[in-house]
Enzyme design. Structure first.
Site, PDB file in Angstrom:
ATOM      1  CB  SER A 138      -0.890  -0.003   1.253  1.00  0.00           C
ATOM      2  OG  SER A 138      -1.452   1.274   1.488  1.00  0.00           O
ATOM      3  CE1 TYR A 151      -3.540  -2.414   5.175  1.00  0.00           C
ATOM      4  CE2 TYR A 151      -3.081  -0.068   4.916  1.00  0.00           C
ATOM      5  CZ  TYR A 151      -3.383  -1.303   4.367  1.00  0.00           C
ATOM      6  OH  TYR A 151      -3.537  -1.431   3.007  1.00  0.00           O
TER       7      TYR A 151
END
Length: 261
Positions: A138, A151
């Site tokens: 990401s 995350y």
């Protein structure tokens, strides 16, 4: 014809990656929790693209799941040439307020499963004339993101792992690429527990999973080390290298913290 393994293939980017590979003539091994959804996808892709598609419904976050998936994949396809580690999710909220067990499960799926699955399957990949590992991270991998702290950290781990492993495997048939999408029109915000305002923002500015998949697979087959789909995402990730960390963290916090209850 070669075979590709895709984890987290039932929806979003994983589904798009599987579709992109089928369009390019790859047979598929599809893994996700939703066996019925996978079966439907396999039927659709087999009919549309004349490829074989096998499915395995399993929760990769369970202990030993990666080993079982690797054993299944090895038994299904001696010509396995692509491993795509896409399964993963995020949790939104303050670290101390989120249940620790939930956060540990997320770290297991986002970090340890790709490591374990890749380790198990590398011997098989090495037997091919050319093989690929694609790890889906990401743009959060490029900076700390308050309220998505673990995350972002898990995706930073995946990016660093990908680049290190890529270098170790230089001179072998196996190429490693890290795909780092920005906002994408998937159910990630809902799965992460984000509110409707953040979901709407993600949908407004997000790329389609199909565009992300096309860019990612093209970069993988070209042997690129990492790829960030979308011009704005590339610029944003690049700027984090030049802007003081305290500034990028404050900006990220401003986007997410104000929406917490």
């Amino acid at each position: 014809m070669k075979t590709a393994l895709v984890t987290g293939a039932s929806r979003g980017i994983g589904r798009a990656l599987a579709t992109e590979l089928a369009q390019r003539g790859y047979n598929l091994l599809l893994v996700a929790r939703s066996a019925d959804v996978l079966a439907q996808l396999a039927t659709e892709l087999s009919a549309a693209h004349k490829v074989q598609a096998q499915v395995l419904g399993t929760d990769l976050a369970e202990p030993g799941a990666a080993g079982r998936v690797a054993e299944w994949a090895s038994s299904q396809a001696s010509d396995l040439a692509v491993v795509i580690n896409n399964a993963g999710y995020g949790l939104w909220g303050r670290f101390e307020e989120l249940p620790l067990t939930d956060q540990q499960n997320m770290l297991q799926l986002n970090m340890l499963v790709p490591v374990e699955l890749t380790h198990h399957l590398l011997p098989l990949l090495r037997q091919q004339p050319k093989a690929y590992v694609l790890n889906v991270a990401s743009t959060a991998a490029y900076q700390a993101v308050p309220t998505l702290s673990l995350y972002a950290a898990s995706k930073a781990f995946l990016l660093t792992f990908s680049r290190g492993l890529r270098y170790e495997l230089r001179g072998t048939p196996v190429s490693v690429t890290c795909l780092s999408p920005g906002a994408t029109n998937t159910d990630f915000p809902n799965r992460a527990g984000m509110n409707a305002d953040l979901q709407a923002t993600a949908n407004k500015f997000g790329m389609t999973p199909e565009d992300v998949a096309r860019i990612g697979i093209t970069a993988m087959l070209a042997g690129e080390a990492e790829v960030i789909p979308g011009a704005l995402n590339k610029i944003s990730a690049t700027l984090t290298s030049f802007v003081p960390k305290a500034v990028t963290e404050k900006i990220a916090a401003g986007l997410y913290e104000k929406h917490l209850k």
